[in-house]
Enzyme design. Sequence first.
Site, PDB file in Angstrom:
ATOM      1  N   LYS A   1       1.535   3.864 -13.029  1.00 43.64           N
ATOM      2  CA  LYS A   1       0.623   2.772 -12.668  1.00 43.64           C
ATOM      3  C   LYS A   1       0.103   2.119 -13.923  1.00 43.64           C
ATOM      4  CE  LYS A   1      -1.000   0.949  -8.882  1.00 43.64           C
ATOM      5  NZ  LYS A   1      -0.345   0.884  -7.565  1.00 43.64           N
TER       6      LYS A   1
ATOM      7  N   THR B   1       5.070  -4.034   2.015  1.00 37.75           N
ATOM      8  CA  THR B   1       3.990  -3.051   2.195  1.00 37.75           C
ATOM      9  C   THR B   1       3.409  -3.189   3.602  1.00 37.75           C
ATOM     10  OG1 THR B   1       3.536  -3.161  -0.154  1.00 37.75           O
ATOM     11  CG2 THR B   1       1.820  -2.204   1.225  1.00 37.75           C
TER      12      THR B   1
HETATM   13  P1  NAD Z   1      -3.969  -8.508  -3.143  1.00 36.30           P
HETATM   14  O1  NAD Z   1      -4.504  -8.831  -4.472  1.00 36.30           O
HETATM   15  O2  NAD Z   1      -2.852  -9.295  -2.579  1.00 36.30           O
HETATM   16  O3  NAD Z   1      -5.141  -8.539  -2.053  1.00 36.30           O
HETATM   17  C1  NAD Z   1      -6.318  -7.831  -2.178  1.00 36.30           C
HETATM   18  C2  NAD Z   1      -7.232  -8.364  -1.096  1.00 36.30           C
HETATM   19  O4  NAD Z   1      -8.402  -7.547  -1.050  1.00 36.30           O
HETATM   20  C3  NAD Z   1      -7.709  -9.798  -1.325  1.00 36.30           C
HETATM   21  O5  NAD Z   1      -7.694 -10.494  -0.103  1.00 36.30           O
HETATM   22  C4  NAD Z   1      -9.142  -9.612  -1.808  1.00 36.30           C
HETATM   23  O6  NAD Z   1      -9.951 -10.738  -1.526  1.00 36.30           O
HETATM   24  C5  NAD Z   1      -9.525  -8.411  -0.993  1.00 36.30           C
HETATM   25  N1  NAD Z   1     -10.677  -7.692  -1.507  1.00 36.30           N
HETATM   26  C6  NAD Z   1     -10.994  -7.404  -2.792  1.00 36.30           C
HETATM   27  N2  NAD Z   1     -12.164  -6.747  -2.815  1.00 36.30           N
HETATM   28  C7  NAD Z   1     -12.564  -6.614  -1.537  1.00 36.30           C
HETATM   29  C8  NAD Z   1     -13.682  -6.038  -0.909  1.00 36.30           C
HETATM   30  N3  NAD Z   1     -14.643  -5.449  -1.622  1.00 36.30           N
HETATM   31  N4  NAD Z   1     -13.770  -6.098   0.440  1.00 36.30           N
HETATM   32  C9  NAD Z   1     -12.800  -6.695   1.173  1.00 36.30           C
HETATM   33  N5  NAD Z   1     -11.725  -7.260   0.644  1.00 36.30           N
HETATM   34  C10 NAD Z   1     -11.609  -7.224  -0.701  1.00 36.30           C
HETATM   35  O7  NAD Z   1      -3.623  -6.944  -3.203  1.00 36.30           O
HETATM   36  P2  NAD Z   1      -2.590  -6.132  -2.323  1.00 36.30           P
HETATM   37  O8  NAD Z   1      -1.314  -6.092  -3.045  1.00 36.30           O
HETATM   38  O9  NAD Z   1      -2.636  -6.586  -0.906  1.00 36.30           O
HETATM   39  O10 NAD Z   1      -3.225  -4.668  -2.450  1.00 36.30           O
HETATM   40  C11 NAD Z   1      -4.223  -4.196  -1.548  1.00 36.30           C
HETATM   41  C12 NAD Z   1      -4.182  -2.679  -1.526  1.00 36.30           C
HETATM   42  O11 NAD Z   1      -2.885  -2.259  -1.121  1.00 36.30           O
HETATM   43  C13 NAD Z   1      -4.434  -2.016  -2.882  1.00 36.30           C
HETATM   44  O12 NAD Z   1      -5.103  -0.790  -2.688  1.00 36.30           O
HETATM   45  C14 NAD Z   1      -3.044  -1.765  -3.400  1.00 36.30           C
HETATM   46  O13 NAD Z   1      -3.001  -0.721  -4.346  1.00 36.30           O
HETATM   47  C15 NAD Z   1      -2.360  -1.381  -2.100  1.00 36.30           C
HETATM   48  N6  NAD Z   1      -0.924  -1.487  -2.155  1.00 36.30           N
HETATM   49  C16 NAD Z   1      -0.308  -2.674  -2.403  1.00 36.30           C
HETATM   50  C17 NAD Z   1       1.074  -2.719  -2.468  1.00 36.30           C
HETATM   51  C18 NAD Z   1       1.819  -3.993  -2.685  1.00 36.30           C
HETATM   52  O14 NAD Z   1       3.049  -3.955  -2.654  1.00 36.30           O
HETATM   53  N7  NAD Z   1       1.187  -5.114  -2.876  1.00 36.30           N
HETATM   54  C19 NAD Z   1       1.823  -1.547  -2.279  1.00 36.30           C
HETATM   55  C20 NAD Z   1       1.169  -0.360  -2.003  1.00 36.30           C
HETATM   56  C21 NAD Z   1      -0.213  -0.344  -1.952  1.00 36.30           C
END
Ligand code: NAD
Length: 436
Positions: A111, A195
Amino acid sequence: MSDTESKENLDVYEGALARLGRIAEEVHAPAEVCEALQQPKAVLAATLPVRMDDGATRYFDAYRCRYNDILGPTKGGIRYHPAVTVAEVKALALWMTLKCAVVGLPYGGGKGGVVVDPKKLSRMEIERLSRAYVRAMADFIGPDTDIPAPDVYTNARIMGWMVDEYQVIMRRRAPDVITGKPVIVGGSHGRDEATGRGAYIVIRELAKRRKMKPDKTRVAVQGFGNAGYNVAKLLQDDGYRIVAVSDSKGAIFSEEGFDVESLFHQKQETRELKGVYCEGSVCQMVDHDKITNEELLELDVDILVPAALESVIGTWNVDRIRAPVVVEVANGPVNGDVDETLRERGVIVAPDILTNAGGVTVSYFEWVQNRQGDQWSVEKVRDRLEETMTSAFDAVWSAAEERSLSLRSAAYAVALDRIGEALATQGTREFFQDGR
Ligand code: NAD
């Protein structure tokens, strides 16, 4: 200690290790496996000097962690967020190690992160920051050693800049060094939705086992980004009612349910230009009640999907969580010290290391395509993802049934078994003592 203080003081990595220790004991994992996972293989910390648009140079703390590579090169996203810490990066890399093992990918876990609020930077500043990250990490990452991907507040465009910088440094094409790139430069079809699609498959399989009917199931999604939007959309296509969604600026609730696609488009339109970041907020749209992010987590819904950041359910609010099913699309949204409380209350938690593994699975497909000089159709990607996720779900579900474990403990058991098997090929205490 106030609620906020208790959240701030929690070291997410210590919490991750404590949970691992507890579950390893519960599932009788060999001591060797636990010892191997007590520390990362390597962590690189760097300071990135970045020229701002006004000519000044600012310095950003950046990290990359390669946690464990017994199953293959380390793999994991890069996060841009002001709250990034080395502890968080290590915790996320440990979870990536377990995640790749649960779904049976030939990868270890890694990471990365940069301590930055990207919403305060211009696009050109973000490009310079992203290229600086690769310059600092170029000897640490690589197609056979450590392969980054997008995470919170990083996306395909940023991955494209990073691959480009890596190729400039190495003086050769190397699309397989980073996944989640734009399709035209070697990205995989279906990576953007992967995801969410993987999480959707987990929810669908869980619903089958629990005889939940989509049209009678109300879902709240915390975090309307890549993962949250895609899982909400696929669930709605299947008839589920998405009654609440949120982003960093707040949450909205509608008893009748939202049309996810139009919510997404309205969110896009509130920006002046579709750029690197979404500046609009879900709070500004459609008929709804405004609620807080805390209230969203405590709604009386059938499925709660935390899809934003870690540590949103802990000792401070666990007693107010009313959803009988919590699906961890984010990494680490439920703190380890409330696992038992939720279990005692009969709350089913679909664990992150299984639920959000769709992203890394399609990243793996992208890496395979890059190495073969091939490009798969979106149908092929979806079929292969379906196969991987359903078989991982089945393995976890069977382990839970056969060994009377929670889904989280079962997922850890599957992962620890695979990592243990790989470690055993290099010799265990028993092996060396026998042949001494
Ligand atoms: P992203 O940046 O696309 O979206 C994050 C979202 O969370 C945004 O809409 C943001 O406004 C919102 N957010 C931030 N702080 C917040 C809060 N306090 N309350 C509510 N919403 C809030 O990110 P993502 O890629 O969708 O990742 C989200 C989660 O999924 C993370 O934990 C990430 O590690 C996990 N994840 C993502 C992937 C991937 O492929 N993108 C894969 C596995 C896990």
